[in-house]
Motif scaffolding. Sequence first.
Motif, mmCIF file in Angstrom:
data_model
loop_
_atom_site.group_PDB
_atom_site.id
_atom_site.type_symbol
_atom_site.label_atom_id
_atom_site.label_comp_id
_atom_site.label_asym_id
_atom_site.label_seq_id
_atom_site.Cartn_x
_atom_site.Cartn_y
_atom_site.Cartn_z
ATOM 1 N N VAL A 1 12.400 2.480 -35.101
ATOM 2 C CA VAL A 1 13.054 1.166 -35.031
ATOM 3 C C VAL A 1 14.530 1.289 -35.418
ATOM 4 N N VAL A 2 14.786 2.042 -36.501
ATOM 5 C CA VAL A 2 16.167 2.253 -36.939
ATOM 6 C C VAL A 2 16.969 2.967 -35.854
ATOM 7 N N ALA A 3 16.348 3.950 -35.189
ATOM 8 C CA ALA A 3 17.044 4.730 -34.169
ATOM 9 C C ALA A 3 17.472 3.849 -32.999
ATOM 10 N N GLN A 4 16.596 2.949 -32.552
ATOM 11 C CA GLN A 4 16.953 2.076 -31.437
ATOM 12 C C GLN A 4 18.121 1.170 -31.802
ATOM 13 N N PHE A 5 18.074 0.625 -33.016
ATOM 14 C CA PHE A 5 19.175 -0.225 -33.470
ATOM 15 C C PHE A 5 20.449 0.593 -33.638
ATOM 16 N N VAL B 1 19.225 7.452 -37.838
ATOM 17 C CA VAL B 1 20.597 7.690 -37.394
ATOM 18 C C VAL B 1 20.724 9.062 -36.731
ATOM 19 N N ASN B 2 19.954 10.062 -37.210
ATOM 20 C CA ASN B 2 19.986 11.373 -36.563
ATOM 21 C C ASN B 2 19.439 11.294 -35.150
ATOM 22 N N ALA B 3 18.344 10.577 -34.967
ATOM 23 C CA ALA B 3 17.769 10.440 -33.626
ATOM 24 C C ALA B 3 18.717 9.686 -32.700
ATOM 25 N N ALA C 1 23.256 16.098 -39.401
ATOM 26 C CA ALA C 1 22.302 17.109 -39.847
ATOM 27 C C ALA C 1 22.476 17.391 -41.337
ATOM 28 N N LEU C 2 23.731 17.427 -41.799
ATOM 29 C CA LEU C 2 23.973 17.595 -43.236
ATOM 30 C C LEU C 2 23.398 16.424 -44.022
ATOM 31 N N MET C 3 23.611 15.215 -43.491
ATOM 32 C CA MET C 3 23.056 14.041 -44.173
ATOM 33 C C MET C 3 21.540 14.108 -44.231
ATOM 34 N N LEU C 4 20.903 14.581 -43.138
ATOM 35 C CA LEU C 4 19.453 14.728 -43.140
ATOM 36 C C LEU C 4 19.021 15.770 -44.154
ATOM 37 N N ALA C 5 19.801 16.862 -44.265
ATOM 38 C CA ALA C 5 19.464 17.892 -45.250
ATOM 39 C C ALA C 5 19.548 17.328 -46.667
#
Length: 808
Positions: free
Chosen positions: A336-340, A32-34, A277-281
Motif C-alpha cells: 500500500v505504501v509503495a503504490q502511494f 519507498v524502496n519498491a 538501499a542504504l535506508m533499507l539496510a
Amino acid sequence: MTEQLRLLVRGFRRRPGFALAFVGTLSTAIGVNAAMFGLVNGILLRPLPFRDPDRLYCVYSTGPDRSREPFSIPDFLDYQQRSRLAEALGASGTWGANLTGDGDPERLLGRWVTPGFFGLLGADPALGRRPLPEEERAGGRRVVLLSHGLWRRRFAADPAVLERTLRLNGESYSVIGVLAPGFVLPGREADLVVPLVLETDARRNARGADFMRMIARLGPGVTPAQFQDEFVRIAQSLRQEYAETNAAKTGVSLAGVHAEIVGSVRVLLLTLQGAMALMLAIAAVNLANLVLARVAARAQELALRAAIGAGQSELVRLVVGETVLLAVAGGALGLVVAQFALRVLLALGPAELPRRTQLGFDTSVALLAFGLALATGALAGLVPALRAARTDPQDALREHTRSGPGRANRVGRLVLVASEFGLALVLLAGAVLLIQSFLRLSSVDPGWQAPHVLTARLSLPRDRYGNPAALAAFYERLALRLRRLPGVAGAAAASVLPLEDWRATVNFATAGRPLVDGAGAPAAQYRMISEDYFRTLGIPLLKGRGFTAADGPQAAPVAIVNGGLARRFFGEASPIGSTLTIDDGGRPRSVEIVGVVGDVKHYGLDAPATFDVYVPILQIPQPVAVWLANNMSFAVSTAGEPMLLAEPLRRELRAVDPEVPAASVRSLDDALEASLAARRFALFLLNAFALFALFLAAIGTYAVTAQAVAARTREIGVRTALGASQGQVMGLLLRQSLRPVVVGLASGLVVALVAVRMASSLLYGVSPNDPVTLLTVALTLLAVAVLAIAVPGWRALSIPAMRALRSE
C-alpha cells in the motif's frame, strides 16, 4: 502450526509496541524502496520495444570544436552507401506541426524519419501499419503515425482514427497508425511521426545543413569499436572530398539508444536507489535491534523452554516465525505504501522523466516489495534466534538474573549501533553535499534580469510566412496587439529562447580568418531576434548598441555577440566595428558586430559557457526564414504574474492568425524551475531518506543505551553510594556507549568518500570529498548519539542510590 500461530498473536497482543514498531519500520522502508524500484525498472531495466535493442546505436558527428552533432542529408546518404558493417542506417529530425481544422488548433511536436526507419528499429505500430515504400518516396501521399498519448488525449483512443485526414501545417496527411505506448526515441518525445521524403526535401543538397539524428543497427557480430573505426574512415574521406563543408567533421561517436533515451536520469535514479538501499539496510539493522531486545526480554522464557525439552530448531522457529509473521504484515502494508509512494515520486519527479507513460505499480514491483519484506524479516530474526538457541539454559538464567541481557546480546546490539551510524553518515553526507550544491547552483546568474516574462512557442505556416518580410510583418502585428494589453511592458520574438530544448548553432570566423580551416570552425549559439529582445528579457548591453528598426533587409548586415565570444576572440580590444563571417544559409556572409551583451545560460544554470551570435530577424537569409517560420518563440514582459496573460496572449494570437496555436506557454521563471527539477527531486528524496536514517539511528542508540542502563541500575547505585559524582558516572556511560558510534562513524567516512564520488555528477561547485562537510556531518551524528545516550543516563542517575541498590 495453528497453536504456534495462536501463541504468537497472543504475544503481540500483550506487547503491541514491538509489533507496531517492527511493522511500521519495515512497511515504510519496503514501500519507498519498491516505489523507487518501480521507476528504475520502468526507465532503466525494462527493454525497449525494438528488435535486439542492444544492437541499436546513436551516431554523432565530432570534431575539434564540435561533439555530438547531427548529420546533413548528403552526409547521411554517403554513410548509408559506404558502410559495410551496419545492417541498416536511419535518421530522424524534429518537426513542429500545427494541427488545425479539427477542434482548437494545437501545436504538436513531430519527427521526420527516413525510409525504412521502422524496419531498422524492428517496431510495429500498436494500431495500423508502417509506411509503405511508395509513401516514403516523391509523389506518394502524405501519411502520419500518431503517438499513443496523442491518440488517447486528442482522439479518445478511437480506432476509427485510421485513414482519417489531418491538417498539419496547412497540408493534408492520412493517419495510418498509432505507435505503441512504449515507442520512444532519443530526445523529446514526439506526438507525430511522418516519413521524410529525401528526394524532394529542400536540404537535399545542402551538405552543411546538419539536422538529422542518425541511428545505426550494427550487423551480427560487429562490435561498436569496429563500427566506429569504419565510420571514422568514412568521415575522413568525406572531409577530403568536401573540404568546404566537412573540414570540421573529423570523426564520429557512438552511444547506445537506450543510454541516450535515459540520459542523465540514469545517474540520478541509481543514486536514489542506492540511497534507498542504504535506508533499507538501516531499517533492517533497527529491526534486528528490536528483535535482539525482544529476545533479551524473553531470555528467561526461552531458557525455560530449553530446560523443559525444547530443541534448538524449535526455539529458532519460535523467534523467526514471529519476525516472519510480522514481515508478512509489513510486506502487505508495504504494498500500500509503495503504490502511494510511486504516485508521489511521479508527481515530484521532473517532467522530462523518460518513458513516463510506462511507469506504474506492476507485478515485478509487488513481488520485489513482498520478497524484500520476507527476506528482511527473516534475516532480522535469524541471527538473534540462532544465538538464543545456542545459549546454555543455565547460563542464560544465571546471567539474566544477575545483570539483564547476556553479554552476547549486548555485543550484538553494539555492533548494530555502529552499523546504523556508519550507514546514516553516508546518507547524511550525500544530503548535505546536495544541499550545498543546489544552493550554489541556484545563485548562478542566468543572464537575464526581467522578473516576469511569459513565453510561448509558435509555428507559422511556411507557405504564408516562409520569407523574412512575412515573418517580420507577423511579428509586428502580434507585438503591437500584445503591447496594448494592460500590464505588458514589452514583447519580442526570437528563434530560440533561453532554456528551450533546441540546439541551433552557426559556424563563424573572425576577420582575416577563413570560415573553416584544418582545426575546425568555432561554433556559436545562433539566435535570430527582434529589436526589443534584450530589453524584454533584461539581458544587459555591455558595449555598442542594440538592434533597431533601421537594421532592415536593405541595411548592412549586423550582429551582436556575447561577452564570452568577445573575450575569447578579441581579448582586451573592442569588437565593435569588427566583422564575423557566418554560415547561416548555405553561403557564408559577413556581418558587422555592433554590440556586446551579457552571457546567457541557454541550457541550464549548470551548462558550460557558450559563444552567442545574435542577428536581426529582418536580415536573415531566405533558407533560414523557412526554418524560422516553423520555429519562432515569443516573450512578453509583464508587471505582474505572467501566467495571467496566457489566455490574452492566445486571444490576440487568434486575432492575428486563427490557424497559429501557441505551445509551451509558461513563464521564464517556470522554465528555470523546470531546469532544476531533477536536482530538486534528488535533494528532496535524499534529505528525506537521511532524516529517516538519522531518526532510526537515534532511536536504536536510545534503545540500546536504555536497556544497558536499566541492566546496570544496581551498579550505578553502588558507584553513587561509594562517592562517584553524577558527572563521573555519566562520563563512564558516554565513554562506553560512544565506542561503537565512533567506530561506525569512522567506517562511514571511508564508505562516504567512495559513495559520494560515484554520484559526483549530481553536484555543482562542491567537492564530493569536502572535509569540512564530512567532519560536520560526523560531529552532528556524534551529538545526536550523545543526546540519545544522555537521556536514559540522566534518568538512571535521578534514581536514589538506596532504591537502585534494592532494584535487584
